[in-house]
Design a protein around this motif. Structure first.
Motif, mmCIF file in Angstrom:
data_model
loop_
_atom_site.group_PDB
_atom_site.id
_atom_site.type_symbol
_atom_site.label_atom_id
_atom_site.label_comp_id
_atom_site.label_asym_id
_atom_site.label_seq_id
_atom_site.Cartn_x
_atom_site.Cartn_y
_atom_site.Cartn_z
ATOM 1 N N UNK A 195 0.843 -1.209 0.000
ATOM 2 C CA UNK A 195 0.000 0.000 0.000
ATOM 3 C C UNK A 195 0.866 1.242 0.000
ATOM 4 N N UNK A 196 1.896 1.235 0.818
ATOM 5 C CA UNK A 196 2.819 2.364 0.857
ATOM 6 C C UNK A 196 3.440 2.605 -0.503
ATOM 7 N N UNK A 197 3.855 1.514 -1.157
ATOM 8 C CA UNK A 197 4.425 1.629 -2.504
ATOM 9 C C UNK A 197 3.428 2.275 -3.456
ATOM 10 N N UNK A 198 2.186 1.781 -3.444
ATOM 11 C CA UNK A 198 1.196 2.300 -4.397
ATOM 12 C C UNK A 198 0.962 3.788 -4.163
ATOM 13 N N UNK A 199 0.834 4.175 -2.907
ATOM 14 C CA UNK A 199 0.508 5.571 -2.611
ATOM 15 C C UNK A 199 1.670 6.487 -2.991
ATOM 16 N N UNK A 200 2.889 6.041 -2.737
ATOM 17 C CA UNK A 200 4.036 6.861 -3.136
ATOM 18 C C UNK A 200 4.125 6.940 -4.658
ATOM 19 N N UNK A 201 3.795 5.847 -5.315
ATOM 20 C CA UNK A 201 3.826 5.846 -6.781
ATOM 21 C C UNK A 201 2.713 6.731 -7.332
ATOM 22 N N UNK A 202 1.570 6.705 -6.675
ATOM 23 C CA UNK A 202 0.448 7.537 -7.132
ATOM 24 C C UNK A 202 0.839 9.009 -7.074
ATOM 25 N N UNK A 203 1.544 9.360 -6.007
ATOM 26 C CA UNK A 203 1.999 10.749 -5.851
ATOM 27 C C UNK A 203 2.902 11.170 -6.999
ATOM 28 N N UNK A 204 3.581 10.179 -7.593
ATOM 29 C CA UNK A 204 4.513 10.490 -8.671
ATOM 30 C C UNK A 204 3.920 10.250 -10.041
ATOM 31 N N UNK A 205 2.628 9.961 -10.086
ATOM 32 C CA UNK A 205 1.967 9.887 -11.377
ATOM 33 C C UNK A 205 1.557 8.521 -11.868
ATOM 34 N N UNK A 206 1.710 7.482 -11.079
ATOM 35 C CA UNK A 206 1.263 6.165 -11.537
ATOM 36 C C UNK A 206 -0.254 6.111 -11.499
ATOM 37 N N UNK A 207 -0.864 5.394 -12.477
ATOM 38 C CA UNK A 207 -2.315 5.269 -12.460
ATOM 39 C C UNK A 207 -2.785 3.831 -12.567
ATOM 40 N N UNK A 208 -1.842 2.888 -12.638
ATOM 41 C CA UNK A 208 -2.207 1.479 -12.746
ATOM 42 C C UNK A 208 -1.303 0.675 -11.831
ATOM 43 N N UNK A 209 -1.898 -0.267 -11.133
ATOM 44 C CA UNK A 209 -1.108 -1.152 -10.270
ATOM 45 C C UNK A 209 -1.160 -2.554 -10.835
ATOM 46 N N UNK A 210 0.009 -3.155 -11.008
ATOM 47 C CA UNK A 210 0.071 -4.556 -11.422
ATOM 48 C C UNK A 210 0.380 -5.392 -10.189
ATOM 49 N N UNK A 211 -0.505 -6.328 -9.903
ATOM 50 C CA UNK A 211 -0.380 -7.097 -8.659
ATOM 51 C C UNK A 211 -0.676 -8.559 -8.967
ATOM 52 N N UNK A 212 -0.235 -9.441 -8.073
ATOM 53 C CA UNK A 212 -0.565 -10.853 -8.270
ATOM 54 C C UNK A 212 -1.741 -11.241 -7.393
ATOM 55 N N UNK A 213 -2.440 -12.285 -7.806
ATOM 56 C CA UNK A 213 -3.576 -12.783 -7.028
ATOM 57 C C UNK A 213 -3.223 -14.107 -6.387
ATOM 58 N N UNK A 214 -4.171 -14.947 -6.199
ATOM 59 C CA UNK A 214 -3.909 -16.246 -5.590
ATOM 60 C C UNK A 214 -5.211 -16.954 -5.272
ATOM 61 N N UNK A 215 -5.064 -18.230 -4.872
ATOM 62 C CA UNK A 215 -6.252 -19.030 -4.584
ATOM 63 C C UNK A 215 -6.310 -19.449 -3.120
ATOM 64 N N UNK A 216 -5.460 -18.876 -2.292
ATOM 65 C CA UNK A 216 -5.485 -19.184 -0.875
ATOM 66 C C UNK A 216 -4.718 -20.444 -0.558
ATOM 67 N N UNK A 217 -4.796 -20.937 0.687
ATOM 68 C CA UNK A 217 -5.424 -20.281 1.828
ATOM 69 C C UNK A 217 -4.606 -19.158 2.477
#
Lengths: 359, 411
Positions: free
Chosen positions: B88-110
């Motif tokens: 979250x910290x990464x995304x927010x700092x990146x947003x401040x610098x102009x990022x508008x898309x986040x690439x993230x991984x998902x998963x099936x648990x548990x």
């Protein structure tokens, strides 16, 4: 029992964790296989203390309570039944601690006590693990093959297995229309919300539903949480009684059918939750939040619960978007939770709800 | 500082939005994607290489620092595992610098990782941050979905281009991991304290600049040579420590407070149990291509079985196997890293008590979160290495004991 080749084995069943979901099924399963199920008594402070000294500090309270029950049983029996409930429905799981529960307990019990931990895994949709589970326990008790088949069927009725065959009938017979395997004990005179009142997500709630209830106009509070947190009075310091004595009546997940809670969860969260209990909780919370008759919500979680840290966060956020005015309180339980602090929070909450009613 | 920083981030994020705070999932207007992603050790240069090779505009979040942690903790569920908060910290700092898309991984648990993106998406939405969350779900949730996501993020580039970019990233990743592993091996032996780490940073910089297969190979070889050429002490006799645990905590030195480097400077040779390249081999490679020999998950699972007889999500069972394998190979001790409340690693730690006792190998576990302090870790590691040295010299033949006894490198 006819056909048994040895005297009945006493098998301890800890009254903890998933016992609150499937307990009677497991007791019947063991009985069908000729074992004598010895279920531990209710959670007491002594059991909790025992559990605390055996368990890793970081583990959540319900698991510590389970340790306590198992150690208590180990004083009296040579076998303790802790099925490895990996999954009770396709594409969904229990939490990692439940997956590893037999291993955790085994490491804490004395050598002479054996942990009986058949695998229950329906994640890929196949009921094969149920048959193996029955055969594994039958090998211990000496039950004949025919009994093992019947036992597997009993076990199936204690899952959300929805495949084809006779076992589905067994499940429907046990759960009826609600789909619930085990329902909580309701307080005498407490009438649940009419089933189906929530209907499909987005449907208008039935006006006058509130008038139909016969709990003397007490405010209805949605109580959400895992059954092992809600139904264990020793663990939650008799939370439900406390809420009732403050003049509130309770709505829980069992007031809806499992089909409804599934739909509720789907509406709330586009990506299906892969924790069965988490999904049940999220679905119930969604439905409750749509009832005008529900005037507040109390969510109960244990400190350190992994799934709840995510699910309750989402539940609270998403419910606030549609009903920003609904009083919502999150109670986090751990072994340090004290009566006085809990009572104070509950009193403040009930005051808020009752005052909002008044005007 | 806390209040100002986070208010600044939130308002900058909404300013970047330039629109309503409505959910971005339904947004369809085409705009140039500026893609960011979570920081995790070597994942950063590798993701960047792959995406930039495909012509995607990438904005790498700044290094994880105090502001990252503050923002992340403030805007994440209190008991969420630490990696989610750092993300979250990464995304927010990146947003401040102009990022508008986040690439993230998902998963099936548990393990909770599978639901990170969903929680993060809702937090970003509530903050009014105009960021689209693109999630790479594993094939278990459907190959078509994965293919669609990849096509989405690359702007529909042909599969040959995607495959080439992935191979490029894979080559770089292997060099980066090999460099770090070599650094861990050499550090306790370095003649001048800090020289190995300095060479490693230089080598990583060379690799970061390399964009073609040839350039990457050249940079990789040059880096390995540079490291190997660092002067070493002949009389070094380091204790051997395995570092295992949850992958994010092991790979991201900002959250493990430079654990591996500290161990090296204390005179311990580190063997890391989990690498991103290893993770890819075990989890992404198709079945027949997965590792099978010593140290593979297949083997470690069998080793762990007497203690943990089933997967418990994440790499909980695997780490129990790791500790056993390290003990069998004569390692002196194990350091086990995990986020506070990490469920699989809590199960692992319970079993490691018994493993430590049965195999006679000390295991030091750190459950880390935002409250962990560098000084605390430093102290514990010093004491641990001291303990290991004393045990090994006590059990040794006595001849070479003098070189180890009480001598902490760099003093």
């Amino acid at each position: 029992m006819k056909g048994m080749s040895r005297p009945p084995v006493a098998v301890g069943v800890p009254r903890a964790l998933l016992y609150h979901e499937f307990g009677p099924v497991w007791e019947e399963f063991l009985a069908v296989l000729g074992a004598t199920a010895v279920t531990s008594g209710p959670t007491t402070r002594a059991k909790i203390e025992r559990g605390l000294s055996a368990a890793l500090d970081e583990v959540c309270l319900p698991v510590k309570v389970a340790y306590g029950h198992c150690l208590d049983l180990a004083d009296r029996v040579e076998h303790v039944f802790i099925p490895r409930v990996v999954s009770v429905e396709p594409k969904a799981y229990s939490c990692p601690k439940l997956l590893g529960l037999p291993d955790l307990i085994r490491l804490a019990l004395p050598q002479r006590v054996k942990v009986l931990s058949p695998l229950i895994d329906l994640s890929n949709g196949s009921p094969r693990s149920l048959v193996k589970a029955a055969r594994q326990v039958a090998a211990l008790t000496g039950a004949p093959r025919a009994q093992a088949r019947r036992a597997a069927e009993v076990l199936a009725s204690g899952t959300y297995y929805a495949g084809r065959g006779a076992w589905c009938g067994a499940r429907r017979r046990r759960t009826g229309e609600t789909g619930h395997i085990r329902t909580s004990a309701r307080a005498a005179g407490e009438v649940p919300l009419a089933l189906g009142a929530a209907a499909a997500p987005g449907a208008t709630p039935i006006p006058g539903a509130a008038a139909a209830d016969s709990t003397h106009g007490r405010p209805r509070i949605g109580l959400i949480g895992h059954s092992y947190n809600l139904m264990d009075d020793g663990l939650n310091l008799s939370l439900r009684d406390k809420l009732r004595s403050l003049g509130l009546s309770l709505v829980t997940a069992e007031d809806y059918t499992t089909a409804e809670t599934d739909a509720g969860a789907q509406a709330l969260l586009p990506k299906p939750l892969f924790w069965t209990l988490g999904r049940k909780l999220a679905g119930a919370a969604t439905l409750m939040s749509r009832e005008p008759a529900v005037e507040g919500m109390v969510a109960v979680a244990s400190f350190g619960c992994g799934p709840d840290s995510m699910v309750l966060e989402l539940v609270e956020r998403l419910i606030r978007r549609s009903r920003a005015d609904l009083p919502f309180m999150l109670l986090t339980l751990d072994e340090h939770t004290g009566e006085a602090g809990l009572k104070t929070r509950l009193e403040a909450f009930s005051d808020l709800v009752i005052r909002r009613r008044a005007g | 500082m806390t209040g100002r920083a986070d208010r600044a981030a939130a308002s900058a994020a909404s300013a970047a939005a330039g629109g309503t705070a409505a959910g971005v999932a339904s947004r369809n207007r085409p705009r140039r994607a500026v893609v960011t992603f979570p920081r995790m050790g070597t994942a950063v240069p590798v993701f960047r290489t792959i995406l930039e090779d495909l012509g995607v505009e990438v904005l790498v979040p700044p290094d994880v620092g105090p502001i990252t942690v503050t923002l992340g903790v403030r805007h994440s569920p209190e008991c969420a595992c630490y990696p989610l908060k750092i993300n979250m910290g990464n995304y927010l700092e990146a947003a401040k610098r102009g990022a508008n898309t986040v690439l993230m991984v998902g998963g099936i648990g548990p393990c909770r990782l599978g639901y990170y993106a969903e929680v993060q998406r809702e937090v970003l939405r509530d903050l009014g941050a105009d960021m689209r969350m693109v999630v790479l779900e594993p094939p278990a949730r459907g190959w078509r979905q994965l293919a669609r996501t990849i096509g989405d993020i690359t702007g529909g580039r042909p599969w040959t281009a995607v495959w080439r970019a992935v191979r490029l990233g894979w080559l770089k990743l292997n060099y980066l991991d090999n460099l770090e592993a070599l650094a861990h091996h050499l550090r306790p032996r370095e003649a001048e304290r800090g020289s190995v780490s300095k060479s490693l940073v230089q080598a990583q910089r060379w690799l970061d600049e390399a964009r073609s297969f040839a350039a990457i190979s050249e940079a990789g070889h040059a880096g390995l040579e540079l490291l190997a050429s660092a002067p070493c002490r002949e009389d070094a006799d380091p204790v051997r420590v395995g570092v295992i645990g949850e992958i994010f905590m092991v790979l991201e030195s900002a959250v493990n407070m430079n654990c591996q480097e500290t161990l090296g400077h204390l005179g311990a040779e580190v063997e890391q149990g989990v690498w991103l390249s290893g993770w890819v081999r075990e989890n992404v490679f198709p079945g027949p291509w997965r590792p099978r020999g010593p140290g593979s998950h297949a083997v470690l699972t069998r080793l762990a079985a007497p203690y943990v007889d089933h997967s418990v999500g994440g790499e909980g069972q695997i780490n129990v196997g790791h500790a056993i394998e390290l003990a069998r190979r004569g390692f002196d001790g194990v350091v086990h890293l995990a986020p506070f409340t990490c469920m699989p690693e809590i199960v692992a730690r319970t079993a490691l008590d018994a493993v430590s006792r049965d195999y006679g190998i000390p295991v030091l576990t750190f459950f880390l979160d935002e409250h962990a302090g560098e000084a605390g870790m430093q102290t514990r590691l010093e004491a641990f290495v001291d303990l290991l040295r004393r045990r090994s010299s006590g059990m040794g033949e006595g001849g070479g004991a003098g070189s180890r006894n009480g001598r902490i490198q760099g003093d």
